[in-house]
Design a protein around this motif. Sequence first.
Motif, PDB file in Angstrom:
ATOM      1  N   ASN A 152       0.814  -1.222   0.000  1.00  9.27           N
ATOM      2  CA  ASN A 152       0.000   0.000   0.000  1.00  9.27           C
ATOM      3  C   ASN A 152       0.843   1.265   0.000  1.00  9.27           C
ATOM      4  N   ASP A 153       2.110   1.138   0.360  1.00 12.94           N
ATOM      5  CA  ASP A 153       2.997   2.303   0.467  1.00 12.94           C
ATOM      6  C   ASP A 153       3.708   2.630  -0.839  1.00 12.94           C
ATOM      7  N   LEU A 154       3.436   1.885  -1.903  1.00 11.27           N
ATOM      8  CA  LEU A 154       4.261   1.961  -3.108  1.00 11.27           C
ATOM      9  C   LEU A 154       3.531   2.628  -4.269  1.00 11.27           C
ATOM     10  N   ILE A 155       4.272   3.460  -4.983  1.00  9.05           N
ATOM     11  CA  ILE A 155       3.855   3.991  -6.282  1.00  9.05           C
ATOM     12  C   ILE A 155       4.914   3.551  -7.289  1.00  9.05           C
ATOM     13  N   TRP A 156       4.467   2.969  -8.377  1.00  2.00           N
ATOM     14  CA  TRP A 156       5.390   2.386  -9.359  1.00  2.00           C
ATOM     15  C   TRP A 156       5.539   3.316 -10.566  1.00  2.00           C
ATOM     16  N   PRO A 157       6.702   3.958 -10.738  1.00  8.74           N
ATOM     17  CA  PRO A 157       6.923   4.777 -11.935  1.00  8.74           C
ATOM     18  C   PRO A 157       7.217   3.884 -13.145  1.00  8.74           C
ATOM     19  N   ILE A 158       6.532   4.131 -14.250  1.00  6.13           N
ATOM     20  CA  ILE A 158       6.768   3.378 -15.478  1.00  6.13           C
ATOM     21  C   ILE A 158       6.978   4.348 -16.632  1.00  6.13           C
ATOM     22  N   PHE A 159       7.744   3.899 -17.614  1.00  5.12           N
ATOM     23  CA  PHE A 159       8.070   4.726 -18.780  1.00  5.12           C
ATOM     24  C   PHE A 159       7.353   4.186 -20.006  1.00  5.12           C
ATOM     25  N   VAL A 160       6.683   5.082 -20.732  1.00  5.27           N
ATOM     26  CA  VAL A 160       5.945   4.691 -21.921  1.00  5.27           C
ATOM     27  C   VAL A 160       6.636   5.258 -23.164  1.00  5.27           C
ATOM     28  N   ARG A 161       6.617   4.463 -24.234  1.00  3.73           N
ATOM     29  CA  ARG A 161       7.191   4.879 -25.510  1.00  3.73           C
ATOM     30  C   ARG A 161       6.176   4.628 -26.611  1.00  3.73           C
ATOM     31  N   ASP A 162       6.407   5.207 -27.755  1.00  7.90           N
ATOM     32  CA  ASP A 162       5.549   4.977 -28.910  1.00  7.90           C
ATOM     33  C   ASP A 162       5.819   3.604 -29.514  1.00  7.90           C
ATOM     34  N   GLY A 163       4.847   3.111 -30.233  1.00  8.45           N
ATOM     35  CA  GLY A 163       5.027   1.865 -30.969  1.00  8.45           C
ATOM     36  C   GLY A 163       4.679   0.634 -30.164  1.00  8.45           C
ATOM     37  N   ASP A 164       4.829  -0.517 -30.837  1.00 11.29           N
ATOM     38  CA  ASP A 164       4.531  -1.807 -30.218  1.00 11.29           C
ATOM     39  C   ASP A 164       5.842  -2.550 -29.969  1.00 11.29           C
ATOM     40  N   GLY A 165       5.717  -3.847 -29.726  1.00 14.23           N
ATOM     41  CA  GLY A 165       6.907  -4.669 -29.593  1.00 14.23           C
ATOM     42  C   GLY A 165       7.400  -4.803 -28.169  1.00 14.23           C
ATOM     43  N   GLU A 166       8.608  -5.342 -28.069  1.00 16.26           N
ATOM     44  CA  GLU A 166       9.197  -5.677 -26.773  1.00 16.26           C
ATOM     45  C   GLU A 166       9.621  -4.422 -26.010  1.00 16.26           C
ATOM     46  N   PRO A 167       9.704  -4.529 -24.684  1.00 11.78           N
ATOM     47  CA  PRO A 167      10.210  -3.412 -23.881  1.00 11.78           C
ATOM     48  C   PRO A 167      11.626  -3.026 -24.302  1.00 11.78           C
ATOM     49  N   GLU A 168      11.934  -1.736 -24.203  1.00 14.67           N
ATOM     50  CA  GLU A 168      13.262  -1.226 -24.520  1.00 14.67           C
ATOM     51  C   GLU A 168      14.011  -0.953 -23.222  1.00 14.67           C
ATOM     52  N   PRO A 169      15.031  -1.756 -22.900  1.00 15.35           N
ATOM     53  CA  PRO A 169      15.756  -1.553 -21.647  1.00 15.35           C
ATOM     54  C   PRO A 169      16.410  -0.174 -21.586  1.00 15.35           C
ATOM     55  N   VAL A 170      16.373   0.435 -20.406  1.00 14.88           N
ATOM     56  CA  VAL A 170      17.080   1.681 -20.146  1.00 14.88           C
ATOM     57  C   VAL A 170      18.463   1.301 -19.619  1.00 14.88           C
ATOM     58  N   ALA A 171      19.500   1.596 -20.398  1.00 19.72           N
ATOM     59  CA  ALA A 171      20.831   1.086 -20.082  1.00 19.72           C
ATOM     60  C   ALA A 171      21.310   1.501 -18.692  1.00 19.72           C
ATOM     61  N   SER A 172      20.996   2.713 -18.288  1.00 25.35           N
ATOM     62  CA  SER A 172      21.488   3.214 -17.009  1.00 25.35           C
ATOM     63  C   SER A 172      20.600   2.826 -15.825  1.00 25.35           C
ATOM     64  N   MET A 173      19.514   2.069 -16.114  1.00 26.42           N
ATOM     65  CA  MET A 173      18.601   1.609 -15.062  1.00 26.42           C
ATOM     66  C   MET A 173      18.353   0.112 -15.234  1.00 26.42           C
ATOM     67  N   PRO A 174      19.287  -0.712 -14.813  1.00 29.44           N
ATOM     68  CA  PRO A 174      19.128  -2.160 -15.022  1.00 29.44           C
ATOM     69  C   PRO A 174      17.803  -2.675 -14.471  1.00 29.44           C
ATOM     70  N   GLY A 175      17.088  -3.414 -15.316  1.00 27.92           N
ATOM     71  CA  GLY A 175      15.810  -3.963 -14.898  1.00 27.92           C
ATOM     72  C   GLY A 175      14.621  -3.083 -15.221  1.00 27.92           C
ATOM     73  N   VAL A 176      14.859  -1.866 -15.706  1.00 32.96           N
ATOM     74  CA  VAL A 176      13.787  -0.929 -16.062  1.00 32.96           C
ATOM     75  C   VAL A 176      13.770  -0.759 -17.581  1.00 32.96           C
ATOM     76  N   SER A 177      12.580  -0.741 -18.164  1.00 34.01           N
ATOM     77  CA  SER A 177      12.442  -0.603 -19.616  1.00 34.01           C
ATOM     78  C   SER A 177      11.381   0.427 -19.958  1.00 34.01           C
ATOM     79  N   ARG A 178      11.485   0.958 -21.163  1.00 36.31           N
ATOM     80  CA  ARG A 178      10.399   1.749 -21.731  1.00 36.31           C
ATOM     81  C   ARG A 178       9.378   0.770 -22.317  1.00 36.31           C
ATOM     82  N   LEU A 179       8.118   1.022 -22.003  1.00 34.94           N
ATOM     83  CA  LEU A 179       7.058   0.098 -22.390  1.00 34.94           C
ATOM     84  C   LEU A 179       6.156   0.720 -23.449  1.00 34.94           C
TER      85      LEU A 179
END
Length: 343
Positions: free
Chosen positions: A43-70
């Motif tokens: 209940n204490d958590l807010i999850w920041p997510i990154f959105v990008r244009d287009g379809d397909g697989e998530p695009e990893p953010v190189a400087s944030m291991p484990g985080v991708s643009r969706l």
Amino acid sequence: MSETGLQAVTRRIDEATGGARMRRLRQADWSRRLVRETQLTANDLIWPIFVRDGDGEPEPVASMPGVSRLSVAGCVDAAREAADLGIPVVAIFPYTDPALRDERGSQAVNPDNLVCRATRAIKKAAPNVGVMCDAALDPYTSHGHDGVMDGERILNDESVEILAKQSVVQAEAGADIIGPSDMMDGRVACIREALDAHGLRDTMIMAYSAKYASAFYGPFRDAVGSNALLRGDKRTYQMDFANSDEALREAAQDLAEGADMIMVKPGLPYLDVLARLVRELQIPTFAYQTSGEYSMMMAATQNGWLDGPKATMEVLTAYKRAGASGILTYFAPQVASGLKTPL
């Protein structure tokens, strides 16, 4: 019969402590849990997510291991995951095509921009998950700043006019919370007025009230594509990291202008500021575990220098111990999956 050396030590300890053996309550996992003062839940958590244009697989953010643009569809999947894990809110940040960026951040007020499309899709697929949208121009400007520029100067009032329009289109798309992160003077009042004028009185405002000009934002700027574009720095509008009294004035002003909640960003280097705002203002106060904080911990974990899950729980509990009502963290899904949300 004379007492032994151990008996003498025991007697001396009992005299010194008055018989209060503090370790008694620490001797078992169940007893430690029983008396734990600070509880961290999903209940204490807010999850920041990154959105990008287009379809397909998530695009990893190189400087944030484990985080991708969706993709928008990927954001919907993330929101459904949040619902399954008991995470109350997702916060959406866009990676805008450089070709769509301009000096005034015009895409920010486009009702069909990435954030608005993702918000509509999420609210349709996961209506019980709250959506938070940023009110700021840096993902949309060609210069990477949070406001309109005149030469090297950030124009406050002209920027606020755009931010108010941006907030309306986001709220009309379904955003439950607007998060003004720009640090322009008076923006909360103008956003609240604009929302109310469009019949959006129930839309909440979580003001980034104490947002510092920090070195911990670099990976986030990579994720939204503004790092390489940024001209100069943001010290004329974001706060000096040496100041605490100023944070109190900023937060009090935002509340007077109509903010429902406030935020401290970054989190970990400013726990003193967080604790002070909670103590003195007694208002729901959130903290953002920034991209720099996340990336440092991930780098140390990947190098085997830290036990990542344990360190994450320790740090997020520190936020709660300092008084945070909730935490924006990229670790949200991993943490929530290891927690049981109380009824």
